[in-house]
Design a protein around this motif. Sequence first.
Motif, PDB file in Angstrom:
ATOM      1  N   LYS A 168      14.920   0.440   0.750  1.00 14.83           N
ATOM      2  CA  LYS A 168      15.081  -0.916   1.280  1.00 14.83           C
ATOM      3  C   LYS A 168      13.845  -1.336   2.069  1.00 14.83           C
ATOM      4  CE  LYS A 168      20.125  -1.127   1.525  1.00 14.83           C
ATOM      5  NZ  LYS A 168      21.313  -1.267   2.409  1.00 14.83           N
ATOM      6  N   LEU A 169      13.240  -0.378   2.772  1.00 11.43           N
ATOM      7  CA  LEU A 169      12.025  -0.684   3.520  1.00 11.43           C
ATOM      8  C   LEU A 169      10.936  -1.214   2.589  1.00 11.43           C
ATOM      9  CD1 LEU A 169      10.219  -0.478   6.092  1.00 11.43           C
ATOM     10  CD2 LEU A 169       9.679   1.850   5.342  1.00 11.43           C
ATOM     11  N   GLN A 170      10.761  -0.579   1.447  1.00 14.37           N
ATOM     12  CA  GLN A 170       9.730  -1.025   0.504  1.00 14.37           C
ATOM     13  C   GLN A 170       9.973  -2.455   0.043  1.00 14.37           C
ATOM     14  OE1 GLN A 170       8.540   1.940  -2.561  1.00 14.37           O
ATOM     15  NE2 GLN A 170      10.034   3.278  -1.569  1.00 14.37           N
ATOM     16  N   ARG A 171      11.262  -2.815  -0.067  1.00 12.55           N
ATOM     17  CA  ARG A 171      11.597  -4.149  -0.564  1.00 12.55           C
ATOM     18  C   ARG A 171      11.584  -5.208   0.538  1.00 12.55           C
ATOM     19  NH1 ARG A 171      15.629  -0.995  -3.400  1.00 12.55           N
ATOM     20  NH2 ARG A 171      17.185  -1.621  -1.854  1.00 12.55           N
ATOM     21  N   SER A 172      11.822  -4.781   1.787  1.00 14.24           N
ATOM     22  CA  SER A 172      12.061  -5.774   2.843  1.00 14.24           C
ATOM     23  C   SER A 172      11.008  -5.804   3.938  1.00 14.24           C
ATOM     24  CB  SER A 172      13.430  -5.498   3.496  1.00 14.24           C
ATOM     25  OG  SER A 172      13.439  -4.223   4.127  1.00 14.24           O
ATOM     26  N   LEU A 229      13.726  -0.524  12.189  1.00 12.60           N
ATOM     27  CA  LEU A 229      14.024   0.434  11.123  1.00 12.60           C
ATOM     28  C   LEU A 229      15.335   1.158  11.389  1.00 12.60           C
ATOM     29  CD1 LEU A 229      13.011   1.645   8.495  1.00 12.60           C
ATOM     30  CD2 LEU A 229      11.717   3.329   9.832  1.00 12.60           C
ATOM     31  N   LEU A 230      15.617   1.473  12.651  1.00 11.95           N
ATOM     32  CA  LEU A 230      16.893   2.111  12.985  1.00 11.95           C
ATOM     33  C   LEU A 230      18.067   1.176  12.726  1.00 11.95           C
ATOM     34  CD1 LEU A 230      15.893   4.008  16.229  1.00 11.95           C
ATOM     35  CD2 LEU A 230      16.745   5.056  14.126  1.00 11.95           C
ATOM     36  N   ARG A 231      17.857  -0.124  12.912  1.00 11.98           N
ATOM     37  CA  ARG A 231      18.921  -1.076  12.594  1.00 11.98           C
ATOM     38  C   ARG A 231      19.181  -1.107  11.092  1.00 11.98           C
ATOM     39  NH1 ARG A 231      16.848  -2.506  17.274  1.00 11.98           N
ATOM     40  NH2 ARG A 231      17.993  -3.765  18.781  1.00 11.98           N
ATOM     41  N   VAL A 232      18.119  -1.061  10.301  1.00 11.83           N
ATOM     42  CA  VAL A 232      18.291  -0.982   8.846  1.00 11.83           C
ATOM     43  C   VAL A 232      19.101   0.255   8.494  1.00 11.83           C
ATOM     44  CG1 VAL A 232      17.093  -0.696   6.639  1.00 11.83           C
ATOM     45  CG2 VAL A 232      16.167  -2.263   8.369  1.00 11.83           C
ATOM     46  N   ALA A 264      21.635   8.376   2.242  1.00  7.44           N
ATOM     47  CA  ALA A 264      21.453   7.168   3.037  1.00  7.44           C
ATOM     48  C   ALA A 264      19.998   7.008   3.475  1.00  7.44           C
ATOM     49  CB  ALA A 264      22.371   7.198   4.262  1.00  7.44           C
ATOM     50  N   THR A 265      19.355   8.116   3.828  1.00  6.63           N
ATOM     51  CA  THR A 265      17.950   8.060   4.230  1.00  6.63           C
ATOM     52  C   THR A 265      17.081   7.561   3.083  1.00  6.63           C
ATOM     53  OG1 THR A 265      18.255   9.871   5.814  1.00  6.63           O
ATOM     54  CG2 THR A 265      16.000   9.414   5.093  1.00  6.63           C
ATOM     55  N   SER A 266      17.351   8.050   1.874  1.00  5.14           N
ATOM     56  CA  SER A 266      16.613   7.573   0.710  1.00  5.14           C
ATOM     57  C   SER A 266      16.787   6.076   0.521  1.00  5.14           C
ATOM     58  CB  SER A 266      17.093   8.313  -0.553  1.00  5.14           C
ATOM     59  OG  SER A 266      16.791   9.682  -0.491  1.00  5.14           O
ATOM     60  N   GLU A 267      18.020   5.602   0.678  1.00  8.83           N
ATOM     61  CA  GLU A 267      18.286   4.179   0.506  1.00  8.83           C
ATOM     62  C   GLU A 267      17.567   3.353   1.568  1.00  8.83           C
ATOM     63  OE1 GLU A 267      19.803   2.450  -1.820  1.00  8.83           O
ATOM     64  OE2 GLU A 267      20.114   4.281  -2.977  1.00  8.83           O
ATOM     65  N   VAL A 268      17.504   3.861   2.789  1.00 11.71           N
ATOM     66  CA  VAL A 268      16.832   3.130   3.868  1.00 11.71           C
ATOM     67  C   VAL A 268      15.361   2.910   3.530  1.00 11.71           C
ATOM     68  CG1 VAL A 268      16.026   3.289   6.261  1.00 11.71           C
ATOM     69  CG2 VAL A 268      18.405   3.842   5.703  1.00 11.71           C
ATOM     70  N   PHE A 269      14.687   3.956   3.036  1.00 15.32           N
ATOM     71  CA  PHE A 269      13.258   3.810   2.761  1.00 15.32           C
ATOM     72  C   PHE A 269      12.989   3.031   1.481  1.00 15.32           C
ATOM     73  CE2 PHE A 269      13.091   7.082   5.991  1.00 15.32           C
ATOM     74  CZ  PHE A 269      12.023   6.643   6.754  1.00 15.32           C
ATOM     75  N   ASP A 271       0.854  -1.178   0.000  1.00 15.18           N
ATOM     76  CA  ASP A 271       0.000   0.000   0.000  1.00 15.18           C
ATOM     77  C   ASP A 271       0.897   1.238   0.000  1.00 15.18           C
ATOM     78  OD1 ASP A 271      -1.469   2.296   1.109  1.00 15.18           O
ATOM     79  OD2 ASP A 271      -3.086   0.876   1.471  1.00 15.18           O
ATOM     80  N   VAL A 272       0.834   2.035  -1.066  1.00 17.46           N
ATOM     81  CA  VAL A 272       1.723   3.184  -1.226  1.00 17.46           C
ATOM     82  C   VAL A 272       1.506   4.214  -0.128  1.00 17.46           C
ATOM     83  CG1 VAL A 272       2.332   5.097  -2.731  1.00 17.46           C
ATOM     84  CG2 VAL A 272       1.943   2.838  -3.709  1.00 17.46           C
ATOM     85  N   GLU A 273       0.240   4.444   0.240  1.00 18.90           N
ATOM     86  CA  GLU A 273      -0.033   5.426   1.283  1.00 18.90           C
ATOM     87  C   GLU A 273       0.502   4.967   2.638  1.00 18.90           C
ATOM     88  OE1 GLU A 273      -4.125   6.512   1.451  1.00 18.90           O
ATOM     89  OE2 GLU A 273      -3.931   7.937  -0.214  1.00 18.90           O
ATOM     90  N   ALA A 274       0.448   3.677   2.902  1.00 16.58           N
ATOM     91  CA  ALA A 274       0.973   3.159   4.164  1.00 16.58           C
ATOM     92  C   ALA A 274       2.488   3.333   4.233  1.00 16.58           C
ATOM     93  CB  ALA A 274       0.596   1.690   4.329  1.00 16.58           C
ATOM     94  N   ILE A 275       3.168   3.045   3.142  1.00 13.22           N
ATOM     95  CA  ILE A 275       4.623   3.249   3.102  1.00 13.22           C
ATOM     96  C   ILE A 275       4.936   4.728   3.276  1.00 13.22           C
ATOM     97  CG2 ILE A 275       6.675   3.091   1.639  1.00 13.22           C
ATOM     98  CD1 ILE A 275       5.389   0.567   0.394  1.00 13.22           C
ATOM     99  N   GLY A 276       4.138   5.578   2.652  1.00 10.97           N
ATOM    100  CA  GLY A 276       4.332   7.010   2.818  1.00 10.97           C
ATOM    101  C   GLY A 276       4.108   7.465   4.250  1.00 10.97           C
ATOM    102  N   GLU A 277       3.163   6.845   4.936  1.00 12.52           N
ATOM    103  CA  GLU A 277       2.910   7.193   6.338  1.00 12.52           C
ATOM    104  C   GLU A 277       4.079   6.790   7.222  1.00 12.52           C
ATOM    105  OE1 GLU A 277       1.024   8.535   9.830  1.00 12.52           O
ATOM    106  OE2 GLU A 277       0.809   9.022   7.699  1.00 12.52           O
ATOM    107  N   ILE A 278       4.668   5.627   6.958  1.00 12.07           N
ATOM    108  CA  ILE A 278       5.860   5.213   7.705  1.00 12.07           C
ATOM    109  C   ILE A 278       6.988   6.212   7.468  1.00 12.07           C
ATOM    110  CG2 ILE A 278       7.659   3.448   7.881  1.00 12.07           C
ATOM    111  CD1 ILE A 278       5.479   1.371   7.295  1.00 12.07           C
ATOM    112  N   TYR A 279       7.148   6.614   6.224  1.00  9.09           N
ATOM    113  CA  TYR A 279       8.159   7.621   5.885  1.00  9.09           C
ATOM    114  C   TYR A 279       7.903   8.900   6.685  1.00  9.09           C
ATOM    115  CZ  TYR A 279      10.822  10.935   3.050  1.00  9.09           C
ATOM    116  OH  TYR A 279      11.682  11.915   2.630  1.00  9.09           O
ATOM    117  N   HIS A 280       6.662   9.367   6.685  1.00  9.05           N
ATOM    118  CA  HIS A 280       6.296  10.598   7.377  1.00  9.05           C
ATOM    119  C   HIS A 280       6.599  10.501   8.876  1.00  9.05           C
ATOM    120  CE1 HIS A 280       4.002  14.177   8.486  1.00  9.05           C
ATOM    121  NE2 HIS A 280       3.338  13.440   9.354  1.00  9.05           N
ATOM    122  N   ARG A 281       6.331   9.341   9.472  1.00  8.65           N
ATOM    123  CA  ARG A 281       6.498   9.190  10.917  1.00  8.65           C
ATOM    124  C   ARG A 281       7.963   9.085  11.326  1.00  8.65           C
ATOM    125  NH1 ARG A 281       1.686   5.171  13.182  1.00  8.65           N
ATOM    126  NH2 ARG A 281      -0.038   6.105  12.013  1.00  8.65           N
TER     127      ARG A 281
END
Length: 207
Positions: free
Chosen positions: A76-80, A94-97, A69-74, A37-47
């Motif tokens: 990776k979040l979408q993929r993992s 997420l902080l460990r990622v 690095a922040t861009s890469e983390v998010f 869900d794109v909006e859910a991923i966006g909400e995680i990004y926002h938070r």
Amino acid sequence: MDAKRNMAKGPQPGIGGNNQTEGLDLEIVIERARGHDVEAIGEIYHRYVRRIFGLCRYMLGSRESAEDATSEVFLKLQRSIESYDSSIPFPGWLLRVAGNQCIDVLRRRQRGRRAIVEVEDGTAVIEPASSEPSPLGAAISKEERAKVRDAIARLPENYRVPLVLRYYSELSYEEIAQQLDVERNNVATLIFRAKQELRRRLRDRSK
């Protein structure tokens, strides 16, 4: 952070629009994100983007490197996120990622050399891990944060990285040792010396 640089290497889900996931419990947001869900991923990004960016800024020392690095983390979040183990608190996961991403960047900078060097032989000063570790930023007042951030950025890399992983990512000594491929006693020694050096620099600046 400039919105154009946010997620520069990928989409910016849910940013700038009406997000139907805003205000939902984190568990529901994560479950929806697992379903792509794109909006859910966006909400995680926002938070979490500010906290992830803060960690990357502390570890990497420059705003540009932290943004990348922040861009890469998010990304990776979408993929993992499908592999996220819900028994682990999501912010810590997420902080460990993010920490792993920063360590990868530091190792590339060193061109294959260890980002964290072994400390010299000697008695390690072991400090018991707090039962309730706090993020680094929560321990200092608002007006002091800029000074502390600058002082941390100027610490030698072998001091700065374990210090940030301990007090910002809230990793245990054992987890830091695993991530950096060093002995636990060496982690304890590096963190102790890092705190000594940080206090010295802050004290000198206040004179």
